[in-house]
Design a protein around this motif. Sequence first.
Motif, PDB file in Angstrom:
ATOM      1  N   CYS A 168       0.690  -0.920  -0.133  1.00 54.19           N
ATOM      2  CA  CYS A 168      -0.238  -0.328   0.014  1.00 54.19           C
ATOM      3  C   CYS A 168       0.982   1.773  -0.062  1.00 54.19           C
ATOM      4  O   CYS A 168       0.199   2.453   1.055  1.00 54.19           O
ATOM      5  CB  CYS A 168      -0.787  -0.219   1.312  1.00 54.19           C
ATOM      6  N   LEU A 169       1.900   0.964  -0.650  1.00 53.72           N
ATOM      7  CA  LEU A 169       2.618   2.003  -0.650  1.00 53.72           C
ATOM      8  C   LEU A 169       2.678   3.847  -1.705  1.00 53.72           C
ATOM      9  O   LEU A 169       1.226   3.692  -2.365  1.00 53.72           O
ATOM     10  CB  LEU A 169       3.840   2.251  -1.497  1.00 53.72           C
ATOM     11  N   THR A 170       2.520   4.844  -0.604  1.00 59.28           N
ATOM     12  CA  THR A 170       2.412   5.769  -1.731  1.00 59.28           C
ATOM     13  C   THR A 170       3.447   6.535  -2.822  1.00 59.28           C
ATOM     14  O   THR A 170       3.208   7.579  -2.753  1.00 59.28           O
ATOM     15  CB  THR A 170       1.545   6.924  -0.649  1.00 59.28           C
ATOM     16  N   SER A 171       4.641   5.994  -1.731  1.00 60.88           N
ATOM     17  CA  SER A 171       5.761   6.429  -2.659  1.00 60.88           C
ATOM     18  C   SER A 171       6.635   5.226  -2.991  1.00 60.88           C
ATOM     19  O   SER A 171       6.693   4.867  -2.111  1.00 60.88           O
ATOM     20  CB  SER A 171       6.303   7.589  -1.677  1.00 60.88           C
ATOM     21  N   GLY A 188      -6.377   0.493  -8.982  1.00 57.91           N
ATOM     22  CA  GLY A 188      -5.940   2.428  -7.961  1.00 57.91           C
ATOM     23  C   GLY A 188      -4.615   3.174  -8.102  1.00 57.91           C
ATOM     24  O   GLY A 188      -5.035   4.015  -7.533  1.00 57.91           O
ATOM     25  N   ALA A 189      -3.722   2.053  -8.820  1.00 54.55           N
ATOM     26  CA  ALA A 189      -1.890   2.657  -8.222  1.00 54.55           C
ATOM     27  C   ALA A 189      -1.170   3.269  -9.897  1.00 54.55           C
ATOM     28  O   ALA A 189      -2.210   2.262 -10.977  1.00 54.55           O
ATOM     29  CB  ALA A 189      -0.952   1.210  -7.834  1.00 54.55           C
ATOM     30  N   ASP A 190      -0.331   3.313 -10.184  1.00 54.67           N
ATOM     31  CA  ASP A 190      -0.018   3.779 -11.033  1.00 54.67           C
ATOM     32  C   ASP A 190       1.492   2.159 -12.120  1.00 54.67           C
ATOM     33  O   ASP A 190       0.629   1.019 -11.101  1.00 54.67           O
ATOM     34  CB  ASP A 190       1.415   5.225 -10.658  1.00 54.67           C
ATOM     35  N   VAL A 191       1.958   2.325 -12.650  1.00 56.56           N
ATOM     36  CA  VAL A 191       2.162   1.638 -13.617  1.00 56.56           C
ATOM     37  C   VAL A 191       3.454   0.740 -12.060  1.00 56.56           C
ATOM     38  O   VAL A 191       3.431  -1.001 -12.374  1.00 56.56           O
ATOM     39  CB  VAL A 191       3.290   1.227 -14.987  1.00 56.56           C
ATOM     40  N   ASN A 192       3.797   0.729 -11.161  1.00 64.64           N
ATOM     41  CA  ASN A 192       5.096   0.644 -10.261  1.00 64.64           C
ATOM     42  C   ASN A 192       3.383   0.270  -9.002  1.00 64.64           C
ATOM     43  O   ASN A 192       4.723  -0.175  -8.114  1.00 64.64           O
ATOM     44  CB  ASN A 192       5.687   1.363 -10.115  1.00 64.64           C
ATOM     45  N   LYS A 200       0.341   3.605  -5.153  1.00 63.82           N
ATOM     46  CA  LYS A 200      -0.741   4.583  -4.976  1.00 63.82           C
ATOM     47  C   LYS A 200      -0.893   5.823  -5.378  1.00 63.82           C
ATOM     48  O   LYS A 200      -0.414   7.071  -4.908  1.00 63.82           O
ATOM     49  CB  LYS A 200      -1.440   4.860  -3.776  1.00 63.82           C
ATOM     50  N   LEU A 201      -1.433   6.377  -5.933  1.00 65.59           N
ATOM     51  CA  LEU A 201      -1.804   7.520  -6.191  1.00 65.59           C
ATOM     52  C   LEU A 201      -2.729   8.374  -6.262  1.00 65.59           C
ATOM     53  O   LEU A 201      -4.641   8.167  -6.416  1.00 65.59           O
ATOM     54  CB  LEU A 201      -1.885   8.401  -7.856  1.00 65.59           C
ATOM     55  N   GLU A 202      -2.973   9.214  -5.498  1.00 65.58           N
ATOM     56  CA  GLU A 202      -4.383  10.310  -5.194  1.00 65.58           C
ATOM     57  C   GLU A 202      -4.255  11.903  -6.034  1.00 65.58           C
ATOM     58  O   GLU A 202      -3.570  12.593  -6.638  1.00 65.58           O
ATOM     59  CB  GLU A 202      -3.589  10.924  -3.414  1.00 65.58           C
ATOM     60  N   PRO A 259      -5.470   7.127 -10.853  1.00 62.18           N
ATOM     61  CA  PRO A 259      -4.837   7.982 -12.592  1.00 62.18           C
ATOM     62  C   PRO A 259      -6.129   7.232 -13.013  1.00 62.18           C
ATOM     63  O   PRO A 259      -7.288   6.541 -13.235  1.00 62.18           O
ATOM     64  CB  PRO A 259      -4.043   6.419 -12.856  1.00 62.18           C
ATOM     65  N   THR A 260      -6.447   8.105 -14.495  1.00 66.45           N
ATOM     66  CA  THR A 260      -7.324   8.003 -14.734  1.00 66.45           C
ATOM     67  C   THR A 260      -6.665   8.482 -16.426  1.00 66.45           C
ATOM     68  O   THR A 260      -6.112   8.417 -16.741  1.00 66.45           O
ATOM     69  CB  THR A 260      -7.916   9.684 -14.770  1.00 66.45           C
ATOM     70  N   GLY A 261      -7.569   8.345 -17.239  1.00 64.30           N
ATOM     71  CA  GLY A 261      -6.711   8.293 -18.871  1.00 64.30           C
ATOM     72  C   GLY A 261      -5.952   7.586 -19.671  1.00 64.30           C
ATOM     73  O   GLY A 261      -5.863   6.322 -19.181  1.00 64.30           O
ATOM     74  N   GLU A 262      -4.918   7.916 -19.667  1.00 66.39           N
ATOM     75  CA  GLU A 262      -3.692   6.970 -20.433  1.00 66.39           C
ATOM     76  C   GLU A 262      -3.320   6.801 -19.287  1.00 66.39           C
ATOM     77  O   GLU A 262      -2.850   5.667 -19.571  1.00 66.39           O
ATOM     78  CB  GLU A 262      -3.231   8.337 -20.945  1.00 66.39           C
ATOM     79  N   ALA A 263      -2.802   7.527 -17.987  1.00 61.26           N
ATOM     80  CA  ALA A 263      -2.058   6.962 -16.972  1.00 61.26           C
ATOM     81  C   ALA A 263      -2.420   5.427 -16.099  1.00 61.26           C
ATOM     82  O   ALA A 263      -2.061   4.970 -15.917  1.00 61.26           O
ATOM     83  CB  ALA A 263      -1.838   7.682 -15.464  1.00 61.26           C
ATOM     84  N   LYS A 264      -4.085   5.610 -16.530  1.00 58.17           N
ATOM     85  CA  LYS A 264      -4.891   4.364 -15.783  1.00 58.17           C
ATOM     86  C   LYS A 264      -4.695   3.263 -16.656  1.00 58.17           C
ATOM     87  O   LYS A 264      -4.568   2.147 -16.985  1.00 58.17           O
ATOM     88  CB  LYS A 264      -6.561   4.789 -15.698  1.00 58.17           C
TER      89      LYS A 264
END
Length: 296
Positions: free
Chosen positions: A40-43, A253-257, A260-262, A265-270
């Motif tokens: 559950c990392l945020t960084s 609900g997180a990025d490619v790595n 978790k992003l706040e 992510p939406t669109g291309e990132a999702k």
Amino acid sequence: MSATDSDLVFRDADPSEDDELARIMYNAFLPIWNHNWFQCLTSPLDPITSTTTPLTPLQTRRLAFYRSWFALVRIHKGAVTLAYTPSTTNPAPSSTAPDPPLFTTSPSNAIAAVVLLLPPHARPSWSEPLIGWRSGLLHALFGLGLRGIWRVAVTFEGNVERMISEGLKARNVAGGHQGNLVMCHGCVRNPQWQGKAPARRLFDWAIRRWWTREREAGRAPTPVWLDTSIDEGVRAYEEIGFEILGECAVETGADVNGIKLEPEPTGEAKDKARKRSRQWVMLRLPPEEGKSDGAK
């Protein structure tokens, strides 16, 4: 037992090396989405080097997670293997010096890869709490928190169990039960080592040696299975004879790595995260199973 393959020596790891091998595994898995998502990392976490003192609580928990894998494999009498680059400092075993060098201090950049194999009927399981406690696996899982435990035990491992069961039944292998197979419980390349496919080569050697020992004991070689969460791994395992049994996507609900992003992510990132956040289960059959093992 050891073997030499051009620029590498393959051998069993000594228990005194497990801490260093767990550190290598920690660093190797830093960019892998599911390992970050479990925690559950945020960084992102920083690598652990010989000068990383003290470790942060998150680093300590992640390292304990991998360290428990080595303990689990040893409790079940599986195989903990490594590959290293021979040199004048770390020579290959010979008739005059049969004992290989031990890598117990950081950084052990001569180590190229690490592979763990669990024997049939030996699995990380909630049904064996005593072994989970002895290995440190239960403690490491509790360190992930309730959300992390759910992600590991229910979401991720649930997908693995479903895919391996369906795949084995469809191919009529091992009675449809993954417990009848050898399991790869870890296969990594040391990020500090530069060279060609050390983990894949070590893995192939470890499997072939396992099958040789089974034949010598009068038993039929046991198929080997694994799960992976990176498409690069799928291609590497296919090179040594594995085939895909199942594949699925995971909404993180997180990025490619797996960070978790706040907001989420939406669109291309999702879309990128969805393409990256996937699971595969794969199987390698012995040649005796009626097909070539496909190793190259």
